[in-house]
Design a protein around this motif. Sequence first.
Motif, PDB file in Angstrom:
ATOM      1  N   GLN A 131       1.266   3.835  -3.712  1.00  0.00           N
ATOM      2  CA  GLN A 131       0.859   5.241  -3.700  1.00  0.00           C
ATOM      3  C   GLN A 131       1.658   6.013  -4.740  1.00  0.00           C
ATOM      4  O   GLN A 131       1.142   6.698  -5.577  1.00  0.00           O
ATOM      5  N   LYS A 140       3.388   6.127   6.438  1.00  0.00           N
ATOM      6  CA  LYS A 140       2.147   6.253   5.675  1.00  0.00           C
ATOM      7  C   LYS A 140       1.989   7.662   5.126  1.00  0.00           C
ATOM      8  O   LYS A 140       1.637   7.869   3.968  1.00  0.00           O
ATOM      9  N   SER A 157       0.833  -1.203   0.000  1.00  0.00           N
ATOM     10  CA  SER A 157       0.000   0.000   0.000  1.00  0.00           C
ATOM     11  C   SER A 157       0.868   1.254   0.000  1.00  0.00           C
ATOM     12  O   SER A 157       0.543   2.257  -0.625  1.00  0.00           O
ATOM     13  N   GLU A 204       1.791   8.771   1.272  1.00  0.00           N
ATOM     14  CA  GLU A 204       0.603   9.451   0.742  1.00  0.00           C
ATOM     15  C   GLU A 204       0.951  10.771   0.076  1.00  0.00           C
ATOM     16  O   GLU A 204       0.478  11.089  -1.006  1.00  0.00           O
ATOM     17  N   GLN A 205       1.767  11.544   0.762  1.00  0.00           N
ATOM     18  CA  GLN A 205       2.136  12.857   0.244  1.00  0.00           C
ATOM     19  C   GLN A 205       3.236  12.732  -0.795  1.00  0.00           C
ATOM     20  O   GLN A 205       3.771  13.729  -1.230  1.00  0.00           O
ATOM     21  N   ASN A 206       3.541  11.511  -1.116  1.00  0.00           N
ATOM     22  CA  ASN A 206       4.581  11.205  -2.091  1.00  0.00           C
ATOM     23  C   ASN A 206       5.973  11.529  -1.561  1.00  0.00           C
ATOM     24  O   ASN A 206       6.913  10.804  -1.806  1.00  0.00           O
TER      25      ASN A 206
END
Lengths: 111, 111
Positions: free
Chosen positions: A105, B33, A101, B37-39
Amino acid sequence: MATAKTTEFTQAEQDLATFAKALAHPARIAILKILAEQNACICGKIVEVLPLAQSTVSQHLKELKNAGLIKGTVEGPKSCYCINWEAFEKINSEFSFLFTSLKTQNSKSCC
Amino acid sequence: MATAKTTEFTQAEQDLATFAKALAHPARIAILKILAEQNACICGKIVEVLPLAQSTVSQHLKELKNAGLIKGTVEGPKSCYCINWEAFEKINSEFSFLFTSLKTQNSKSCC
DNA sequence: TTGTTCTATCGTAAAAAAACGATAAACTAA
DNA sequence: TTAGTTTATCGTTTTTTTACGATAGAACAA
């Protein structure tokens, strides 16, 4: 500790951290390997092999048991331990899930 | 500590334990994480989101960096962090290796 | 019964981890 | 220059982890 700011940690994050903690010591990884190799049981044999005192090994076994990674039964004066494969499978998939996961991303680093 | 008995722990066991330790705290999993998510980057944003003080977050970031899981660069007064995907891939495969190697030995529990 | 073996637990000590506030360094903006 | 931001580090405290020896309970052997 952790006096709630914006978000608390999610249950998934805490579960994963707990599993990781169970694996966060070479002795416990070694124990799991031994149990897997011997297929099962064993008890004092672990003490023979590891560079730790009997009471310390017993403590590590207890932690693995608390984490649900192994099961234990008493066999006369001895104790038999073995890997709890169902729980193990669960951890495995949770770790895989975390890795994939995160990876899916975005796979670029910025710095 | 660990006064050599029969075997010491192998390098692989120690490496895995070190990786596991890096993941053994919900805050550090949460940070990973967020970074995914924010790369990338982000710095003070993590502090905003987590229920921890700035100095504590900084400490966790340092641990992740020491473990090789993230990279960090300075951007003016700010700090930019992002996941070190190469290292991450390595950990992922090591964990997978542990799980599958344990599993393929024998999948029966004795107790 | 008595002695032996095996293992869990207790008590304790030492080390590591986790957390915080305060501060200092590095940079930007006025 | 001066003030404001941002973050790493220092100093400290509390909690957890790791480790050990000693001990006690359970089971077997003699």
